[in-house]
Design an enzyme around this catalytic site. Structure first.
Site, PDB file in Angstrom:
ATOM      1  N   ALA A  17     -15.289  32.659   6.162  1.00 30.40           N
ATOM      2  CA  ALA A  17     -15.508  34.061   6.560  1.00 30.40           C
ATOM      3  C   ALA A  17     -16.892  34.539   6.130  1.00 30.40           C
ATOM      4  O   ALA A  17     -17.634  35.139   6.919  1.00 30.40           O
ATOM      5  CB  ALA A  17     -14.419  34.945   5.963  1.00 30.40           C
ATOM      6  N   VAL A  49      -9.120  24.929   3.646  1.00 31.29           N
ATOM      7  CA  VAL A  49      -8.338  24.582   4.832  1.00 31.29           C
ATOM      8  C   VAL A  49      -8.795  25.502   5.969  1.00 31.29           C
ATOM      9  O   VAL A  49      -9.570  26.419   5.741  1.00 31.29           O
ATOM     10  CB  VAL A  49      -6.812  24.743   4.609  1.00 31.29           C
ATOM     11  CG1 VAL A  49      -6.249  23.598   3.794  1.00 31.29           C
ATOM     12  CG2 VAL A  49      -6.481  26.083   3.978  1.00 31.29           C
ATOM     13  N   ALA A  52      -8.205  24.161  12.594  1.00 30.29           N
ATOM     14  CA  ALA A  52      -7.978  24.263  14.038  1.00 30.29           C
ATOM     15  C   ALA A  52      -8.421  25.641  14.520  1.00 30.29           C
ATOM     16  O   ALA A  52      -8.238  26.643  13.830  1.00 30.29           O
ATOM     17  CB  ALA A  52      -6.498  24.045  14.354  1.00 30.29           C
ATOM     18  N   LYS A  80     -10.154  20.348  21.101  1.00 31.96           N
ATOM     19  CA  LYS A  80      -8.738  20.736  21.095  1.00 31.96           C
ATOM     20  C   LYS A  80      -8.413  21.421  22.423  1.00 31.96           C
ATOM     21  O   LYS A  80      -9.048  22.408  22.782  1.00 31.96           O
ATOM     22  CB  LYS A  80      -8.496  21.693  19.919  1.00 31.96           C
ATOM     23  CG  LYS A  80      -7.129  22.349  19.931  1.00 31.96           C
ATOM     24  CD  LYS A  80      -6.951  23.324  18.763  1.00 31.96           C
ATOM     25  CE  LYS A  80      -5.669  24.120  18.909  1.00 31.96           C
ATOM     26  NZ  LYS A  80      -5.536  25.187  17.913  1.00 31.96           N
ATOM     27  N   LEU A 335      -9.489  35.993   4.685  1.00 35.57           N
ATOM     28  CA  LEU A 335      -8.222  36.091   3.956  1.00 35.57           C
ATOM     29  C   LEU A 335      -8.110  37.381   3.162  1.00 35.57           C
ATOM     30  O   LEU A 335      -7.003  37.842   2.882  1.00 35.57           O
ATOM     31  CB  LEU A 335      -8.067  34.871   3.043  1.00 35.57           C
ATOM     32  CG  LEU A 335      -8.055  33.527   3.792  1.00 35.57           C
ATOM     33  CD1 LEU A 335      -8.093  32.361   2.811  1.00 35.57           C
ATOM     34  CD2 LEU A 335      -6.828  33.422   4.700  1.00 35.57           C
ATOM     35  N   ILE A 348      -9.579  32.046  11.802  1.00 36.68           N
ATOM     36  CA  ILE A 348     -11.034  32.021  11.999  1.00 36.68           C
ATOM     37  C   ILE A 348     -11.385  32.953  13.158  1.00 36.68           C
ATOM     38  O   ILE A 348     -12.394  33.664  13.131  1.00 36.68           O
ATOM     39  CB  ILE A 348     -11.529  30.578  12.245  1.00 36.68           C
ATOM     40  CG1 ILE A 348     -11.367  29.765  10.957  1.00 36.68           C
ATOM     41  CG2 ILE A 348     -12.962  30.545  12.735  1.00 36.68           C
ATOM     42  CD1 ILE A 348     -11.675  28.279  11.083  1.00 36.68           C
TER      43      ILE A 348
END
Ligand SMILES: Cc1cc2nc3c(=O)[nH]c(=O)nc-3n(C[C@H](O)[C@H](O)[C@H](O)COP(=O)(O)OP(=O)(O)OC[C@H]3O[C@@H](n4cnc5c(N)ncnc54)[C@H](O)[C@@H]3O)c2cc1C
Length: 511
Positions: A17, A49, A52, A80, A335, A348
Site C-alpha cells: 500500500a 502476502v 493475486a 491470471k 490493511l 491491492i
C-alpha cells in the site's frame, strides 16, 4: 501553487500500500512544491502476502507509465485469467470465475439470458464455455491481446500473480526515482495538533521528528495513525465472513504455471494456490472457531504439491473496514483501512481505488469536509461491493459435510445481497448499483457456479428466434475453442518477453 497548497505528504508504511501510494503520488504531485516522504521500519517488516490481483491493476501500471513486461519480470509475475473454485457449492464440483465478457449480447439481450433459455431446452456446458479467458485458462494458454486483437481474443482479460515483496521493491525504485524521500525507522509517537486533533508529526525511535500536512496511513493492520492516534473505529463483518486466520506456505512446483488462481474449499475454510514464476504461493484461510492453528497448518502442508520453501507463516485478521477511511488529515490505505479476506484477490485493488480517489479529491491545507466526505462515501461503497461479492461464495454453499459450511449456508446476509440473489433466482436478472467493481458476468458465473439456478429467464429472450440463437451460441463456443487452440502456452508467452531469468530471446507474440 497557492498559499493553501499541500507541501508535505507523509506516508507511514512501506508495504504494497505504502509504495503504491508513493509511486502514484510521485507521478501526480510532480509540481515542484509538494514533497512526498515515506517512513518504513525494516524491523517491523511487511505482511509479505498478497499475490493475486484483478484486471484494473493494468490501468495502474498504465497510469504510472510502467512497461508491463518490466513489471512482470521484476515481480516474477505470471498472468491470471480468473479463479477456479473447487468444492464450492457442493463437494466434487468446480467452476471458473473468469475475467472478461461472457459471449455476446444479441439485440440488446444479455448473453446469459440467451444461455438460460437454451439451458432450459437441452443439456449445456458451463456458461464459461463462452468466455475467452476461461477457454485459454483451461488449456494452459495465454497471449496478451494487442490493440488490434479481434473477436473473440479481444474479450480476453487478465491480471497477475506476483511476489508481493518484489512488487513493493519495484515500486520503491520507481517512487525514489521520481523524488520520494524514504526514511528508515520505527515510529514511536504521534503528535496531534491541540486545536483540532489533526496529526502534526510523527516521532521515530532515533528521536527524529517528521512533520507533515497530509498523512497517508499504510501501517498495516495496526492502523498506527487512523486508529491508534485518531481512534476512528472499526466495523466488523465477522458475522458474514467468519474466517479470521490464515497460514501461508510457499512451495516449489514443476511444469507450466497455470494462468489462474485456484481456491479449494476445505472443511473449515479454503486454500489458495497461486503460481508465480519462481514458486507456488499457497495458503489456508480458516475460521479459528472450527479448526486449531496446528491442524490448519497440518492440512495445508499435506496438500502442497511440491517441496516446502519456507516456514509456514501464521496470520490473524478481523474482516471489516475502518469506519472512516479519511479522518481529519489522515487517509488510511491498505490493511490499515480494512480487510476482506483474499478469496477474490481484492485488497491491492482497494489500495488502487483509494489512490485514484485521493488524486481526484486531493485536498489543500484547509481540508474542506466535502472532499473527505465524498472520499469516505465512495470507499465505503467500494468495500461493501467487495464484501457482498465475497459473502455470496459463503452463503451459496450447499455442503453438509462440515459444521462450518452448514453455518455459512444458513446465515443472514446483507439486504442488498439477498435482493441480488432473489432477482437472479427469479429470472436470472443481475442489477448493478452504478459501476460496480464486479460486473454482471462475474455475478452470473459465481451464482450459477454455486448452483443458484434461476426459475425462469427474462421473457425478452422470446423475441429472438430459438433456432438462430442456438446456432449462434454454438458458433461462438467453437470460436473460443479454436482461438484458444492457436495461442502460445502461458509458459511460452512468459519466456518470449517477460521471464524473470530468461535465456530465450525476447520476441512478442503478435495477435
Ligand atoms: C492471508 C492474506 C492473503 C492476502 N492475499 C491477497 C491477495 O491475494 N491479493 C490481494 O490483493 N491482497 C491480498 N492480501 C492483502 C495484501 O497483503 C495487502 O493488502 C497488501 O499487502 C497491503 O498491505 P499493507 O501495505 O497495507 O500492510 P503491510 O504489508 O503490513 O505494511 C505495513 C508497513 O507499515 C510499516 N510500519 C508499521 N508500523 C510502523 C511503525 N511503527 N513505524 C514505521 N513503520 C511502520 C511496516 O514496516 C510496513 O512497511 C492478503 C492479506 C492476507 C492477510
Amino acid at each position: 501553487m497557492n498559499e493553501h497548497s499541500i507541501r508535505e505528504v507523509v506516508i507511514v508504511g512501506g508495504g504494497t500500500a505504502g509504495w503504491m501510494a508513493a509511486a502514484a503520488l510521485s507521478r501526480y504531485l510532480n509540481n515542484g512544491y509538494t514533497n512526498v516522504t515515506l517512513i518504513e521500519s525494516e524491523q517491523i517488516g511487511t505482511i509479505g502476502v498478497g499475490e493475486a490481483t484483478i484486471p484494473p491493476l493494468i490501468n495502474f501500471n498504465d497510469l504510472l507509465g510502467i512497461n508491463e513486461n518490466d513489471f512482470v519480470r521484476a515481480t516474477q509475475a505470471t498472468f491470471k485469467l480468473g479463479i477456479e473454485f473447487v468444492n464450492w457449492g457442493r463437494l466434487g464440483q468446480r467452476y471458473f470465475h473468469a475475467f472478461g465478457d461472457l459471449g455476446t449480447d444479441l439485440q440488446g439481450v444479455p448473453f446469459h439470458q440467451l444461455y438460460l433459455r437454451e439451458r432450459a431446452r437441452r443439456p449445456m456446458p458451463d456458461i464459461t464455455a463462452w468466455s475467452m479467458s476461461a477457454a485459454a485458462a483451461y488449456t494452459g494458454k495465454y497471449a496478451r491481446p494487442g490493440a488490434k486483437a479481434q473477436f473473440p481474443l479481444d474479450q480476453l482479460r487478465y491480471a497477475f500473480h506476483l511476489d508481493a515483496t518484489l512488487y513493493a521493491r519495484f515500486l520503491r525504485t520507481f517512487a525514489e526515482a521520481h523524488g520520494v524521500r524514504r526514511i528508515e525507522g520505527k515510529i514511536v509517537d504521534v503528535e496531534l495538533r491541540s486545536e483540532d486533533g489533526f496529526v502534526q508529526s510523527v516521532k521515530l525511535g532515533s528521536g527524529q521528528t517528521i512533520g507533515g500536512e497530509l498523512f497517508i496511513d499504510c501501517s498495516g493492520f495496526r492502523g498506527l495513525l487512523i486508529e491508534q492516534a485518531l481512534h476512528t473505529g472499526y466495523e466488523e463483518w465477522a458475522k458474514w465472513l467468519p474466517c479470521d486466520r490464515a497460514i501461508a506456505a510457499p512451495c516449489s512446483y514443476t511444469g507450466n504455471p497455470d494462468p489462474f488462481t485456484r481456491a479449494t474449499a476445505l472443511q473449515s475454510g479454503w486454500q489458495w494456490r497461486i503460481p508465480i514464476q519462481s514458486r507456488m504461493g499457497n495458503g489456508h484461510v480458516y475460521c479459528s472457531s472450527f479448526i486449531s492453528d496446528d491442524e490448519a497448518e497440518r492440512v495445508l502442508v499435506s496438500n502442497l504439491e511440491g517441496e516446502l520453501l519456507d516456514s509456514p507463516r501464521r496470520l490473524t485478521f478481523t474482516t471489516g473496514r475502518r469506519k472512516l477511511s479519511w479522518n481529519r488529515n489522515v487517509i488510511a490505505m491498505g490493511l490499515s483501512s480494512g480487510f476482506v479476506e483474499p478469496l477474490e484477490s481484492t485488497s491491492i485493488h482497494l489500495v488502487q481505488a483509494g489512490i485514484a480517489r485521493l488524486i481526484a479529491m486531493f485536498p489543500d491545507r484547509r481540508f474542506n469536509p466535502l472532499e473527505r466526505d465524498e472520499y469516505n462515501r465512495q470507499m465505503k461503497q467500494q468495500n461493501e461491493w467487495v464484501r457482498d461479492f465475497v459473502i455470496l461464495h459463503y452463503k451459496a454453499m450447499q455442503r453438509d459435510d462440515s459444521e462450518f459450511w452448514m453455518q455459512c449456508g444458513a446465515m443472514d446476509i446483507p439486504d442488498g445481497l439477498a435482493d441480488k440473489i432473489e432477482q437472479f433466482r427469479n429470472k436470472g436478472r443481475v442489477f448493478a448499483e452504478g459501476v460496480e467493481l464486479f460486473p454482471r458476468q462475474s455475478w452470473v458465473e459465481v451464482l450459477l457456479g454455486q448452483n443458484i439456478v434461476p426459475e425462469g429467464y427474462d421473457p425478452v429472450v422470446d423475441g429472438l428466434d430459438e433456432a438462430k440463437v442456438s446456432q449462434a451460441l454454438e458458433h461462438f463456443r467453437q470460436g473460443y475453442v479454436d482461438t484458444a487452440e492457436r495461442l502460445p502456452t502461458h509458459a511460452q508467452f512468459i519466456a518470449s518477453c517477460c521471464a524473470a531469468q530468461s535465456a530465450v530471446p525476447a520476441q512478442e507474440f503478435a495477435l
